[in-house]
Design a protein around this motif. Structure first.
Motif, mmCIF file in Angstrom:
data_model
loop_
_atom_site.group_PDB
_atom_site.id
_atom_site.type_symbol
_atom_site.label_atom_id
_atom_site.label_comp_id
_atom_site.label_asym_id
_atom_site.label_seq_id
_atom_site.Cartn_x
_atom_site.Cartn_y
_atom_site.Cartn_z
ATOM 1 N N ALA A 101 -2.979 3.095 11.018
ATOM 2 C CA ALA A 101 -3.949 3.765 11.503
ATOM 3 C C ALA A 101 -4.699 4.872 10.911
ATOM 4 O O ALA A 101 -6.005 5.058 10.666
ATOM 5 N N ALA A 102 -3.869 5.805 10.209
ATOM 6 C CA ALA A 102 -4.343 6.710 9.565
ATOM 7 C C ALA A 102 -5.041 6.263 8.162
ATOM 8 O O ALA A 102 -6.175 6.951 7.743
ATOM 9 N N GLN A 103 -4.610 5.059 7.626
ATOM 10 C CA GLN A 103 -5.101 4.646 6.373
ATOM 11 C C GLN A 103 -6.247 3.397 6.590
ATOM 12 O O GLN A 103 -6.464 2.672 5.579
ATOM 13 N N ASN A 104 -6.570 3.210 7.679
ATOM 14 C CA ASN A 104 -7.646 2.311 8.294
ATOM 15 C C ASN A 104 -7.159 0.927 7.677
ATOM 16 O O ASN A 104 -8.175 0.014 7.334
ATOM 17 N N ARG A 105 -6.064 0.407 8.103
ATOM 18 C CA ARG A 105 -5.809 -0.866 7.662
ATOM 19 C C ARG A 105 -6.593 -1.713 8.554
ATOM 20 O O ARG A 105 -6.952 -2.870 8.318
ATOM 21 N N ALA A 128 -0.136 16.697 13.184
ATOM 22 C CA ALA A 128 -0.346 17.008 14.724
ATOM 23 C C ALA A 128 -0.993 15.719 15.328
ATOM 24 O O ALA A 128 -0.446 15.281 16.244
ATOM 25 N N ALA A 129 -2.048 15.149 14.560
ATOM 26 C CA ALA A 129 -2.386 13.952 14.916
ATOM 27 C C ALA A 129 -1.568 12.494 14.725
ATOM 28 O O ALA A 129 -1.269 11.629 15.618
ATOM 29 N N PHE A 130 -0.632 12.500 13.496
ATOM 30 C CA PHE A 130 0.082 11.420 13.205
ATOM 31 C C PHE A 130 1.364 11.460 14.047
ATOM 32 O O PHE A 130 1.951 10.310 14.390
ATOM 33 N N HIS A 131 1.659 12.731 14.754
ATOM 34 C CA HIS A 131 2.657 12.502 15.839
ATOM 35 C C HIS A 131 2.453 11.657 16.813
ATOM 36 O O HIS A 131 3.363 10.707 17.238
ATOM 37 N N ASP A 132 1.395 11.617 17.158
ATOM 38 C CA ASP A 132 0.758 10.977 18.286
ATOM 39 C C ASP A 132 0.637 9.277 17.951
ATOM 40 O O ASP A 132 0.979 8.644 18.855
ATOM 41 N N HIS A 186 -7.775 9.046 20.453
ATOM 42 C CA HIS A 186 -8.018 10.383 20.166
ATOM 43 C C HIS A 186 -7.235 10.841 19.035
ATOM 44 O O HIS A 186 -7.822 11.490 18.133
ATOM 45 N N ALA A 187 -6.262 10.519 18.677
ATOM 46 C CA ALA A 187 -5.292 11.065 17.691
ATOM 47 C C ALA A 187 -5.835 10.488 16.333
ATOM 48 O O ALA A 187 -5.770 11.295 15.284
ATOM 49 N N LYS A 188 -6.476 9.417 16.455
ATOM 50 C CA LYS A 188 -6.836 8.655 15.207
ATOM 51 C C LYS A 188 -8.252 9.505 14.963
ATOM 52 O O LYS A 188 -8.506 9.737 13.751
ATOM 53 N N ARG A 189 -9.012 9.774 15.836
ATOM 54 C CA ARG A 189 -10.218 10.516 15.535
ATOM 55 C C ARG A 189 -9.766 12.049 15.107
ATOM 56 O O ARG A 189 -10.516 12.498 14.202
ATOM 57 N N PHE A 190 -9.038 12.556 15.779
ATOM 58 C CA PHE A 190 -8.433 13.927 15.110
ATOM 59 C C PHE A 190 -8.085 13.954 13.773
ATOM 60 O O PHE A 190 -8.332 14.888 12.918
ATOM 61 N N PHE A 191 -7.326 12.772 13.260
ATOM 62 C CA PHE A 191 -6.674 12.621 12.042
ATOM 63 C C PHE A 191 -7.918 12.569 11.031
ATOM 64 O O PHE A 191 -7.970 13.066 10.223
ATOM 65 N N ASP A 192 -8.921 11.880 11.462
ATOM 66 C CA ASP A 192 -9.938 11.557 10.629
ATOM 67 C C ASP A 192 -10.768 12.857 10.289
ATOM 68 O O ASP A 192 -11.252 13.043 9.113
ATOM 69 N N LEU A 193 -10.629 13.576 11.272
ATOM 70 C CA LEU A 193 -11.589 14.959 11.133
ATOM 71 C C LEU A 193 -10.913 16.022 10.494
ATOM 72 O O LEU A 193 -11.256 17.144 10.380
ATOM 73 N N SER A 194 -9.540 15.856 10.224
ATOM 74 C CA SER A 194 -8.620 16.770 9.695
ATOM 75 C C SER A 194 -8.709 16.788 8.031
ATOM 76 O O SER A 194 -8.033 17.606 7.466
ATOM 77 N N ILE A 195 -9.806 15.799 7.525
ATOM 78 C CA ILE A 195 -9.751 15.860 6.160
ATOM 79 C C ILE A 195 -11.021 16.247 5.635
ATOM 80 O O ILE A 195 -12.179 15.812 6.240
ATOM 81 N N THR A 229 0.671 -1.286 0.005
ATOM 82 C CA THR A 229 0.088 -0.070 0.077
ATOM 83 C C THR A 229 0.655 1.138 -0.079
ATOM 84 O O THR A 229 0.445 2.358 -0.759
ATOM 85 N N LEU A 230 1.990 1.219 0.719
ATOM 86 C CA LEU A 230 2.934 2.385 0.701
ATOM 87 C C LEU A 230 3.935 2.256 -0.111
ATOM 88 O O LEU A 230 4.663 3.333 -0.142
#
Length: 235
Positions: free
Chosen positions: A182-186, A164-168, A226-235, A127-128
């Motif tokens: 996590a960011a790409q919903n694997r 900022a979310a990815f950092h955590d 929380h970081a995952k939720r924040f990441f999702d809401l960043s898009i 994927t990456l």
């Protein structure tokens, strides 16, 4: 003076569309970051979360129960001004990724690591477009420069709020690959967190539960989710 805390001064919070996104107003007064920058959020969903946190404050303002506000402040006051430096710091995790350093013994732990970590490395390769290789032991062994550069470019491509979310996601899991997973919903964030805790869970299975360590782990888990939720809401 050290005991002073800001008191609630508003009646209601509201989300308002503004140039570049959305902001939050408290009785018509726009919220600013601690550095006095405009609190401009990329999505309505994120603004709704921030507004809800302000609305939930009672007599005094308690930033410790306002994770979306704190993450947004970090994106605006810190990541915006140091995007390249933060991206490089996180990309460096790839060369010492948690998933690549395997136990020399016992065999049962080796098998558990292979069962849970190899599929994630395979996912990253597909994927990456970045194949990282597992090694035995804890001594550093460099990964492919090409793979690391591919991952670095992907990290640099994240916007300030995502970063900022990815950092955590990366620092709490100890893994650049798990951060991307996590960011790409694997898989769901809970499962990915458990994958990052494999070695710790092994120790618990062998030596038993420690209340203090468990409490710390639960705090980190909540921050990861929380970081995952924040990441999702960043898009």
């Amino acid at each position: 003076m050290s005991d002073w805390k800001p008191k609630r001064f508003w009646t209601e919070s509201a989300v308002v569309e503004t140039e570049g996104g959305f902001t939050v107003e408290l009785d018509g007064r726009r919220v600013k970051t601690p550095a006095k920058a405009a609190l401009v959020l990329p999505t309505r969903g994120m603004a709704d979360e921030v507004a809800a946190e302000w609305d939930a404050q009672e007599k005094v303002i308690d930033p410790t129960v306002m994770p979306f506000t704190r993450s947004a402040n970090a994106a605006i006051d810190k990541v915006y001004h140091q995007h390249a430096e933060v991206a490089d710091m996180l990309a460096d995790y790839g060369d010492s990724d948690l998933l690549c350093y395997r136990a020399v013994h016992p065999q049962e732990l080796q098998q558990r690591q292979a069962e849970h970590w190899d599929p994630v490395l395979d996912w990253a390769a597909e994927t990456l477009s970045a194949r990282l290789l597992p090694v035995a032991g804890v001594l550093h062994q460099p990964q492919s420069a090409e793979a690391l550069e591919t991952l670095r470019q992907r990290v640099h491509g994240l916007n300030d709020f995502q970063l900022a979310a990815f950092h955590d996601l990366v620092s709490l899991s100890g893994s650049l690959i798990l951060g991307f997973a996590a960011a790409q919903n694997r898989a769901d964030a809970e499962e990915i967190w458990q994958i990052s805790r494999l070695d710790e869970q092994w120790q618990i299975d062998q030596w038993g539960h420690d209340d203090e360590a468990h409490a710390v782990a639960e705090i980190k888990k909540a921050a990861f989710l929380h970081a995952k939720r924040f990441f999702d809401l960043s898009i």
